[in-house]
Design a protein around this motif. Structure first.
Motif, PDB file in Angstrom:
ATOM      1  N   CYS A   1       0.819  -1.220   0.000  1.00  0.00           N
ATOM      2  CA  CYS A   1       0.000   0.000   0.000  1.00  0.00           C
ATOM      3  C   CYS A   1       0.849   1.264   0.000  1.00  0.00           C
ATOM      4  N   VAL A   2       0.308   2.301  -0.648  1.00  0.00           N
ATOM      5  CA  VAL A   2       0.855   3.650  -0.591  1.00  0.00           C
ATOM      6  C   VAL A   2      -0.130   4.454   0.241  1.00  0.00           C
ATOM      7  N   LEU A   3       0.355   5.075   1.304  1.00  0.00           N
ATOM      8  CA  LEU A   3      -0.482   5.889   2.193  1.00  0.00           C
ATOM      9  C   LEU A   3      -1.678   5.122   2.755  1.00  0.00           C
ATOM     10  N   ALA A   4      -1.580   3.825   2.838  1.00  0.00           N
ATOM     11  CA  ALA A   4      -2.609   2.942   3.399  1.00  0.00           C
ATOM     12  C   ALA A   4      -3.964   3.009   2.684  1.00  0.00           C
ATOM     13  N   VAL A   5      -4.024   3.678   1.528  1.00  0.00           N
ATOM     14  CA  VAL A   5      -5.297   3.743   0.797  1.00  0.00           C
ATOM     15  C   VAL A   5      -5.207   3.168  -0.610  1.00  0.00           C
ATOM     16  N   LEU A   6      -4.077   3.328  -1.249  1.00  0.00           N
ATOM     17  CA  LEU A   6      -3.891   2.776  -2.596  1.00  0.00           C
ATOM     18  C   LEU A   6      -3.138   1.465  -2.450  1.00  0.00           C
ATOM     19  N   CYS A   7      -3.856   0.358  -2.529  1.00  0.00           N
ATOM     20  CA  CYS A   7      -3.268  -0.949  -2.268  1.00  0.00           C
ATOM     21  C   CYS A   7      -3.400  -1.885  -3.462  1.00  0.00           C
TER      22      CYS A   7
END
Length: 112
Positions: free
Chosen positions: A98-104
């Motif tokens: 994940c990137v920033l815990a939203v784009l996974c």
């Protein structure tokens, strides 16, 4: 042998017994078809590609035990590292980066 002798023999043999490996340890077939090995490295588990275009490259480091692990995962194509996790269920390993815990992005690997 007398029962007491058996107990003493069992206790003496106990230090030589290996501890069971964590479920995440072993060889896995990745979504791209390469083989990755997950093995202990220090107090963590390192993920290293064994086959394919990026053989020999370490692509992750996870901490945890049982079925759930967290850490970092590197995309070998872009060399970008993401926060990651792994969840073992039988012979499947669900890897998530994940990137920033939203784009996974999620992949399922199979045990070899």
């Amino acid at each position: 042998m007398k029962p007491r002798t058996w107990i003493v023999a069992a206790l003496l043999a106990a230090p030589g017994i290996a501890l069971a490996a964590e479920p995440i340890e072993g060889n896995w077939k990745t979504a791209s078809g390469a083989t990755a090995v997950i093995a202990k490295c220090g107090g963590s588990f390192c993920i290293t590609l064994k086959t394919g275009k990026h053989a020999g490259k370490r692509i992750g480091k996870l901490d945890g035990s049982g079925a759930d692990y967290t850490g970092s995962i590197t995309d070998p194509e872009t060399d970008k590292t993401y926060s990651g996790s792994g969840a073992v269920s039988g012979s499947a390993l669900r890897m998530k980066g994940c990137v920033l815990a939203v784009l996974c992005k999620t992949q399922t690997w199979s045990r070899l």
